[in-house]
Motif scaffolding. Structure first.
Motif, PDB file in Angstrom:
ATOM      1  N   CYS A  29      36.392  42.473  39.067  1.00 51.01           N
ATOM      2  CA  CYS A  29      36.473  42.751  37.641  1.00 51.01           C
ATOM      3  C   CYS A  29      35.413  43.790  37.262  1.00 51.01           C
ATOM      4  O   CYS A  29      34.263  43.689  37.674  1.00 51.01           O
ATOM      5  CB  CYS A  29      36.255  41.456  36.875  1.00 51.01           C
ATOM      6  SG  CYS A  29      36.154  41.701  35.108  1.00 51.01           S
ATOM      7  N   CYS A  47      32.660  41.666  34.784  1.00 52.86           N
ATOM      8  CA  CYS A  47      31.817  40.588  35.278  1.00 52.86           C
ATOM      9  C   CYS A  47      31.637  40.630  36.793  1.00 52.86           C
ATOM     10  O   CYS A  47      30.885  39.822  37.322  1.00 52.86           O
ATOM     11  CB  CYS A  47      32.363  39.236  34.837  1.00 52.86           C
ATOM     12  SG  CYS A  47      33.962  38.838  35.560  1.00 52.86           S
ATOM     13  N   CYS A  87      39.605  40.767  34.740  1.00 49.04           N
ATOM     14  CA  CYS A  87      40.002  39.412  35.108  1.00 49.04           C
ATOM     15  C   CYS A  87      40.547  38.687  33.878  1.00 49.04           C
ATOM     16  O   CYS A  87      40.378  39.153  32.749  1.00 49.04           O
ATOM     17  CB  CYS A  87      38.831  38.661  35.727  1.00 49.04           C
ATOM     18  SG  CYS A  87      37.555  38.184  34.553  1.00 49.04           S
ATOM     19  N   CYS A 118      37.827  37.902  31.157  1.00 47.94           N
ATOM     20  CA  CYS A 118      37.352  39.041  30.375  1.00 47.94           C
ATOM     21  C   CYS A 118      38.436  39.566  29.438  1.00 47.94           C
ATOM     22  O   CYS A 118      38.143  40.032  28.349  1.00 47.94           O
ATOM     23  CB  CYS A 118      36.845  40.134  31.304  1.00 47.94           C
ATOM     24  SG  CYS A 118      35.300  39.659  32.098  1.00 47.94           S
TER      25      CYS A 118
END
Ligand code: ZN
Ligand code: ZN
Length: 55
Positions: free
Chosen positions: A6, A9, A35, A38
């Motif tokens: 991602c 993150c 992801c 997120c």
């Protein structure tokens, strides 16, 4: 095999079915990975070109 992470993150999204991968809308060159989490939280990401998403 490429391990996708991602862009926000840095979590691996290999087993994340809700993740998305798309080209940066500004430079159209860098792949942005998001992801599920997120996306759900509309967490910002930044591309190396200076673009800041999610919009
Ligand atoms: Zn994430
Ligand atoms: Zn970009």
């Amino acid at each position: 095999m490429e391990e996708k992470k991602c862009s926000s993150c840095k979590r691996k999204v290999v087993n994340d079915k809700g993740s998305v991968t798309f080209k940066c809308p500004q430079c159209n060159d860098v792949e942005v990975v998001r992801c599920t989490e997120c996306r759900a939280n509309a967490v910002k990401y930044n591309c190396g070109c200076g673009f800041i998403g999610p919009n």
